[in-house]
Design an enzyme around this catalytic site. Sequence first.
Site, short mmCIF file in Angstrom:
data_model
loop_
_atom_site.label_atom_id
_atom_site.label_comp_id
_atom_site.label_asym_id
_atom_site.label_seq_id
_atom_site.Cartn_x
_atom_site.Cartn_y
_atom_site.Cartn_z
N CYS A 110 0.86 -1.19 0.00
CA CYS A 110 0.00 0.00 0.00
C CYS A 110 0.89 1.23 0.00
O CYS A 110 1.90 1.27 0.71
CB CYS A 110 -0.89 -0.03 1.24
SG CYS A 110 -2.03 1.35 1.35
N HIS A 153 -9.16 -3.71 -2.63
CA HIS A 153 -8.18 -2.97 -1.83
C HIS A 153 -8.57 -1.49 -1.77
O HIS A 153 -8.55 -0.88 -0.70
CB HIS A 153 -6.78 -3.15 -2.45
CG HIS A 153 -5.68 -2.41 -1.76
ND1 HIS A 153 -4.63 -3.03 -1.12
CD2 HIS A 153 -5.44 -1.08 -1.63
CE1 HIS A 153 -3.81 -2.12 -0.62
NE2 HIS A 153 -4.27 -0.92 -0.93
N GLU A 154 -8.96 -0.93 -2.92
CA GLU A 154 -9.32 0.50 -2.97
C GLU A 154 -10.63 0.78 -2.23
O GLU A 154 -10.74 1.77 -1.49
CB GLU A 154 -9.41 1.00 -4.42
CG GLU A 154 -8.15 0.84 -5.24
CD GLU A 154 -6.88 1.22 -4.53
OE1 GLU A 154 -6.90 2.15 -3.69
OE2 GLU A 154 -5.84 0.57 -4.76
N HIS A 157 -10.27 1.07 1.43
CA HIS A 157 -9.80 2.38 1.92
C HIS A 157 -10.98 3.31 2.20
O HIS A 157 -10.91 4.16 3.09
CB HIS A 157 -8.86 3.04 0.91
CG HIS A 157 -7.43 2.58 0.97
ND1 HIS A 157 -6.66 2.62 2.12
CD2 HIS A 157 -6.61 2.07 0.01
CE1 HIS A 157 -5.44 2.16 1.86
NE2 HIS A 157 -5.39 1.82 0.57
#
Length: 183
Positions: A110, A153-154, A157
Amino acid sequence: MITMKDILREGDPILNQVAEAVELPPTEEEKNTLAEMLQFLKNSQDEELANAYQLRAGVGLAAPQIGISKRMIAVHFQDFEETQYSYGLFNPKIVSHSVALSYLAGGEGCLSVDREVPGYVPRYQRITVKATDLNGEELKLKLKGYAAIVFQHEIDHLNGVMFYDRINSEAPFTVPENSKAIE
Ligand code: SB7
Ligand code: NI
């Protein structure tokens, strides 16, 4: 231009917040920010620019990583079948997913984490994402394999979740049940 000094690092509380939905249509400022995020990814993958500005290569970026707690992500990468994914997305949402899981054999990294965190990150093998793109078009994307991992993953966030939150802390290399390794 976004550079590494704009990117928040782990420990910043913004990275642990649930980001706010973007009211549609987005403002010019929101569109500009998202376009800049996408440009950062392209720059970070251009050897000359990355060297000149000391950019770490990234395939995705979420607005909270630059201190903006809004539901916006950019992705720019090719998967292993060489399909190109290049999007700036508002309010991306996983509307359905497989039961089966997958994980990157090499683990994840990351831009907000300046250390290696070993371990497998369990992800859904297939997801369907709905979002609005930079042109105001509503998209429905069916994703699998590596692409599905990057989008998850995004989107994590946007929910204040870091990749290492999903690693089994007692046994980081436990193969998730009903899963397929990617790579
Ligand atoms: C490995 C890397 C990424 C996603 C999935 C697997 C993206 C790294 C860049 N980012 O920190 C974006 O949030
Ligand atoms: Ni990240």
